[in-house]
Design a protein around this motif. Sequence first.
Motif, mmCIF file in Angstrom:
data_model
loop_
_atom_site.group_PDB
_atom_site.id
_atom_site.type_symbol
_atom_site.label_atom_id
_atom_site.label_comp_id
_atom_site.label_asym_id
_atom_site.label_seq_id
_atom_site.Cartn_x
_atom_site.Cartn_y
_atom_site.Cartn_z
ATOM 1 N N THR A 165 -63.810 -65.635 29.842
ATOM 2 C CA THR A 165 -64.282 -66.873 30.451
ATOM 3 C C THR A 165 -65.717 -67.159 30.006
ATOM 4 O O THR A 165 -66.604 -66.326 30.165
ATOM 5 C CB THR A 165 -64.230 -66.778 31.979
ATOM 6 N N ALA A 166 -65.920 -68.326 29.425
ATOM 7 C CA ALA A 166 -67.237 -68.709 28.905
ATOM 8 C C ALA A 166 -67.148 -70.119 28.339
ATOM 9 O O ALA A 166 -66.053 -70.681 28.215
ATOM 10 C CB ALA A 166 -67.683 -67.752 27.800
ATOM 11 N N ARG A 167 -68.315 -70.643 28.001
ATOM 12 C CA ARG A 167 -68.338 -71.876 27.232
ATOM 13 C C ARG A 167 -68.358 -71.464 25.757
ATOM 14 O O ARG A 167 -69.186 -70.643 25.364
ATOM 15 C CB ARG A 167 -69.548 -72.730 27.573
ATOM 16 N N TYR A 168 -67.452 -72.030 24.980
ATOM 17 C CA TYR A 168 -67.313 -71.674 23.578
ATOM 18 C C TYR A 168 -67.916 -72.762 22.696
ATOM 19 O O TYR A 168 -67.663 -73.952 22.895
ATOM 20 C CB TYR A 168 -65.836 -71.472 23.226
ATOM 21 N N PHE A 169 -68.691 -72.321 21.723
ATOM 22 C CA PHE A 169 -69.373 -73.218 20.801
ATOM 23 C C PHE A 169 -68.964 -72.898 19.365
ATOM 24 O O PHE A 169 -68.760 -71.728 19.035
ATOM 25 C CB PHE A 169 -70.894 -73.045 20.900
ATOM 26 N N CYS A 170 -68.904 -73.915 18.527
ATOM 27 C CA CYS A 170 -68.785 -73.645 17.104
ATOM 28 C C CYS A 170 -70.100 -74.038 16.433
ATOM 29 O O CYS A 170 -70.834 -74.917 16.920
ATOM 30 C CB CYS A 170 -67.592 -74.350 16.477
ATOM 31 N N GLN A 229 -65.245 -75.512 27.501
ATOM 32 C CA GLN A 229 -65.143 -74.467 28.526
ATOM 33 C C GLN A 229 -63.770 -73.799 28.501
ATOM 34 O O GLN A 229 -62.738 -74.483 28.469
ATOM 35 C CB GLN A 229 -65.402 -75.070 29.913
ATOM 36 N N VAL A 230 -63.789 -72.482 28.533
ATOM 37 C CA VAL A 230 -62.561 -71.691 28.659
ATOM 38 C C VAL A 230 -62.672 -70.872 29.938
ATOM 39 O O VAL A 230 -63.632 -70.124 30.118
ATOM 40 C CB VAL A 230 -62.375 -70.755 27.448
ATOM 41 N N THR A 231 -61.718 -71.049 30.815
ATOM 42 C CA THR A 231 -61.687 -70.309 32.074
ATOM 43 C C THR A 231 -60.371 -69.564 32.172
ATOM 44 O O THR A 231 -59.299 -70.168 32.101
ATOM 45 C CB THR A 231 -61.848 -71.248 33.274
ATOM 46 N N VAL A 232 -60.469 -68.249 32.328
ATOM 47 C CA VAL A 232 -59.283 -67.403 32.456
ATOM 48 C C VAL A 232 -59.245 -66.884 33.892
ATOM 49 O O VAL A 232 -60.088 -66.090 34.295
ATOM 50 C CB VAL A 232 -59.315 -66.230 31.463
ATOM 51 N N SER A 233 -58.280 -67.368 34.625
ATOM 52 C CA SER A 233 -58.214 -67.032 36.049
ATOM 53 C C SER A 233 -56.803 -67.240 36.558
ATOM 54 O O SER A 233 -56.089 -68.136 36.120
ATOM 55 C CB SER A 233 -59.190 -67.907 36.839
ATOM 56 N N SER A 234 -56.439 -66.396 37.527
ATOM 57 C CA SER A 234 -55.132 -66.563 38.158
ATOM 58 C C SER A 234 -55.259 -67.414 39.411
ATOM 59 O O SER A 234 -54.263 -67.701 40.081
ATOM 60 C CB SER A 234 -54.533 -65.204 38.489
ATOM 61 N N GLN A 289 -71.800 -82.825 11.653
ATOM 62 C CA GLN A 289 -70.992 -82.975 12.853
ATOM 63 C C GLN A 289 -70.161 -81.718 13.068
ATOM 64 O O GLN A 289 -69.475 -81.251 12.163
ATOM 65 C CB GLN A 289 -70.080 -84.196 12.737
ATOM 66 N N LEU A 290 -70.243 -81.186 14.256
ATOM 67 C CA LEU A 290 -69.423 -80.063 14.687
ATOM 68 C C LEU A 290 -68.953 -80.380 16.094
ATOM 69 O O LEU A 290 -69.775 -80.576 16.991
ATOM 70 C CB LEU A 290 -70.225 -78.760 14.686
ATOM 71 N N GLN A 291 -67.669 -80.438 16.284
ATOM 72 C CA GLN A 291 -67.136 -80.815 17.582
ATOM 73 C C GLN A 291 -66.062 -79.823 17.989
ATOM 74 O O GLN A 291 -65.008 -79.747 17.361
ATOM 75 C CB GLN A 291 -66.556 -82.227 17.529
ATOM 76 N N ALA A 292 -66.340 -79.080 19.057
ATOM 77 C CA ALA A 292 -65.379 -78.119 19.587
ATOM 78 C C ALA A 292 -64.508 -78.775 20.645
ATOM 79 O O ALA A 292 -64.988 -79.598 21.427
ATOM 80 C CB ALA A 292 -66.106 -76.919 20.183
ATOM 81 N N SER A 293 -63.235 -78.384 20.665
ATOM 82 C CA SER A 293 -62.316 -78.901 21.671
ATOM 83 C C SER A 293 -61.211 -77.880 21.908
ATOM 84 O O SER A 293 -61.091 -76.902 21.171
ATOM 85 C CB SER A 293 -61.717 -80.234 21.211
ATOM 86 N N GLY A 294 -60.426 -78.120 22.946
ATOM 87 C CA GLY A 294 -59.270 -77.280 23.203
ATOM 88 C C GLY A 294 -59.394 -76.316 24.363
ATOM 89 O O GLY A 294 -58.464 -75.568 24.662
ATOM 90 N N GLY A 295 -60.537 -76.297 25.015
ATOM 91 C CA GLY A 295 -60.707 -75.403 26.150
ATOM 92 C C GLY A 295 -59.881 -75.831 27.343
ATOM 93 O O GLY A 295 -59.263 -76.902 27.350
ATOM 94 N N GLY A 296 -59.868 -74.978 28.347
ATOM 95 C CA GLY A 296 -59.123 -75.289 29.560
ATOM 96 C C GLY A 296 -59.007 -74.084 30.461
ATOM 97 O O GLY A 296 -59.679 -73.070 30.257
ATOM 98 N N LEU A 297 -58.154 -74.216 31.441
ATOM 99 C CA LEU A 297 -57.888 -73.145 32.410
ATOM 100 C C LEU A 297 -56.574 -72.472 32.037
ATOM 101 O O LEU A 297 -55.555 -73.154 31.829
ATOM 102 C CB LEU A 297 -57.809 -73.731 33.812
ATOM 103 N N VAL A 298 -56.593 -71.159 31.956
ATOM 104 C CA VAL A 298 -55.395 -70.407 31.579
ATOM 105 C C VAL A 298 -55.338 -69.129 32.398
ATOM 106 O O VAL A 298 -56.380 -68.585 32.780
ATOM 107 C CB VAL A 298 -55.404 -70.111 30.057
#
Length: 127
Positions: free
Chosen positions: A91-96, A122-127, A3-12
Motif C-alpha cells: 500500500t502506497a502512492r506509486y510514481f513513475c 494510489q494503491v491500497t491493499v486491504s481486506s 510527460q509522465l502520467q501514472a494510472s491504474g491504481g485502486g483498492l485490491v
Amino acid sequence: DVQLQASGGGLVQPGGSLKLSCAFSEFLYDDYAIGWFRQAPGKEREGVSCLSVSDQISDYADSVKGRFAISSDRGLKTVFLQMNNLKSEDTARYFCAAGRKYYCSGYGILTKDYDYWGQGTQVTVSS
C-alpha cells in the motif's frame, strides 16, 4: 515537454493483482529508463522497479521480486507494472519517473538518479 502520467491504481484485496501504466514522452525512449517508485505515509520514497525501454534491461527491489513484472509498449508509449500477490505492505502512492538508462542496471533504483517525475497513483491493499 516531458510527460509522465501514472494510472491504474485502486483498492485490491490481499493476494490480488493490479496493473499500473505510465505514459511517457517519445523523446525519453532511447536514452532513458522508466522507474516505478512508491511512498507510504510516514516513509521515504523507495524504488520498486525500472526498465531501460530501448535495451529492455530491468531491475526490481527485493521486496517485489517474483511478484511484480515491468514491461513496455513502444507503440503506446507506455510502461506497465504488473503487480501480483499484493500484500498490505504494498500500500502506497506509486510514481513513475524517468532517468538516464545507465541508472537501471542492477545496482539499485534510487530516487536521486531520476530527473523527471509524474504524479502518482494510489494503491491500497486491504481486506
